[in-house]
Design a protein around this motif. Sequence first.
Motif, PDB file in Angstrom:
ATOM      1  N   UNK A 248      77.739 -89.901  42.192  1.00 45.95           N
ATOM      2  CA  UNK A 248      76.898 -89.543  42.633  1.00 45.95           C
ATOM      3  C   UNK A 248      78.051 -90.739  43.830  1.00 45.95           C
ATOM      4  N   UNK A 249      77.450 -90.994  44.151  1.00 49.38           N
ATOM      5  CA  UNK A 249      78.331 -92.932  45.382  1.00 49.38           C
ATOM      6  C   UNK A 249      78.851 -93.729  44.653  1.00 49.38           C
ATOM      7  N   UNK A 254      76.462 -98.868  46.714  1.00 46.16           N
ATOM      8  CA  UNK A 254      75.491 -96.921  46.531  1.00 46.16           C
ATOM      9  C   UNK A 254      74.325 -98.715  46.803  1.00 46.16           C
ATOM     10  N   UNK A 255      73.831 -98.476  47.634  1.00 42.12           N
ATOM     11  CA  UNK A 255      71.805 -98.575  47.299  1.00 42.12           C
ATOM     12  C   UNK A 255      71.241 -97.893  47.044  1.00 42.12           C
ATOM     13  N   UNK A 256      70.804 -97.662  45.627  1.00 42.00           N
ATOM     14  CA  UNK A 256      69.390 -96.919  45.277  1.00 42.00           C
ATOM     15  C   UNK A 256      68.320 -97.762  45.579  1.00 42.00           C
ATOM     16  N   UNK A 267      69.164 -92.247  45.820  1.00 40.40           N
ATOM     17  CA  UNK A 267      70.743 -93.039  46.567  1.00 40.40           C
ATOM     18  C   UNK A 267      71.439 -92.834  48.034  1.00 40.40           C
ATOM     19  N   UNK A 268      71.222 -94.200  48.804  1.00 33.96           N
ATOM     20  CA  UNK A 268      72.081 -94.651  50.100  1.00 33.96           C
ATOM     21  C   UNK A 268      73.495 -95.138  49.928  1.00 33.96           C
ATOM     22  N   UNK A 269      74.674 -95.058  50.652  1.00 35.93           N
ATOM     23  CA  UNK A 269      75.394 -95.291  51.051  1.00 35.93           C
ATOM     24  C   UNK A 269      75.718 -96.241  52.226  1.00 35.93           C
ATOM     25  N   UNK A 270      76.092 -97.531  51.705  1.00 32.56           N
ATOM     26  CA  UNK A 270      76.212 -98.749  51.652  1.00 32.56           C
ATOM     27  C   UNK A 270      77.640 -98.902  52.119  1.00 32.56           C
ATOM     28  N   UNK A 271      77.942 -99.829  53.703  1.00 31.96           N
ATOM     29  CA  UNK A 271      79.786-100.014  53.711  1.00 31.96           C
ATOM     30  C   UNK A 271      79.113-101.601  53.680  1.00 31.96           C
ATOM     31  N   UNK A 272      80.675-102.559  53.575  1.00 31.80           N
ATOM     32  CA  UNK A 272      80.103-104.041  54.506  1.00 31.80           C
ATOM     33  C   UNK A 272      80.329-103.825  55.852  1.00 31.80           C
ATOM     34  N   UNK A 273      79.593-105.373  55.868  1.00 31.18           N
ATOM     35  CA  UNK A 273      79.562-105.121  57.986  1.00 31.18           C
ATOM     36  C   UNK A 273      80.730-105.961  57.677  1.00 31.18           C
ATOM     37  N   UNK A 274      81.438-105.621  58.955  1.00 29.97           N
ATOM     38  CA  UNK A 274      83.192-106.204  59.575  1.00 29.97           C
ATOM     39  C   UNK A 274      82.014-107.441  60.088  1.00 29.97           C
TER      40      UNK A 274
END
Length: 284
Positions: A248-249, A254-256, A267-274
């Motif tokens: 998995x991620x 990872x946001x579940x 599961x959903x991918x999530x990245x930091x916000x610049x």
Amino acid sequence: MSRSRLVPGVEVVAVPGRGLAVRTADGEFLGIRARDADEDALLSLLSGAAAAPADGELGRVVRAFHGAGYLTDGQQHPKWPAARRDVRLLGEPVLTEPLALHLAALGAEPRTTPVRTAPDTSSTKTGDLLDGNPAAVVWCLDGPVPDGLWDAADRLPEHGVAWLRCHREGWQAYVEPLAAVPGDVTAAHVRARRLAATPAHRELAAYWSGPRTSGAPVRLTAPAAGLLAALLADDLGRWATGAPETAGLPARRRLRCVDLRNLTVTEHPVLPVPAVAPMPKQDG
């Protein structure tokens, strides 16, 4: 070569008329081409009962298993390091109580703050959360996150403290990524990403801010609370022991979402916000 054993989840089966096959941790079957190697001797080597020879067909097969990640000669269950055992739990007892049991069984030393004395939106400061020098802080809510509640906690990774959280919105519960170092995904980042991903961003923002009118309350069942606690404990344990990601991620990206009606996890991918650069000042 030293003795090695198959990693958990990997098994070897003898297929009538076709020789040996390996069942991988993902549930796939792969044939083993061992040429004229003694199958019984190979099974003995793969089980760790004997050391593999440095050369020859048996040695080649064992090296191939090592290269594929199917064998290990290390510790299977790394211990929770002492420096990361102190874990502070905040929030609802329906979630923190099973979480504390999971963490203690894994080797951590959880400290639970009763919900009646847990920091609230108006008074929480990062220093309050750092009281007692915890290695990690976990905050569990049986409801939506009020505006500003987790702002101070989002700064914990800047102080070397891991930060993990979960909350419920109706029949959906969210287990957010663990933030361990500056630059990891915070609660504010998750909030911003969720707003950006939905055309109903105004409605979602209003839902978070309240007020909300509800009918019969959604109550967390013991199985649902146990699942959420297990997901949190697993993420925290992998961070504490440095266990590798296996499927998995990545846990920190990872946001579940857990559907509490049938305990389905997505599961959903999530990245930091610049960070947004300030607007330049205009002359005049």
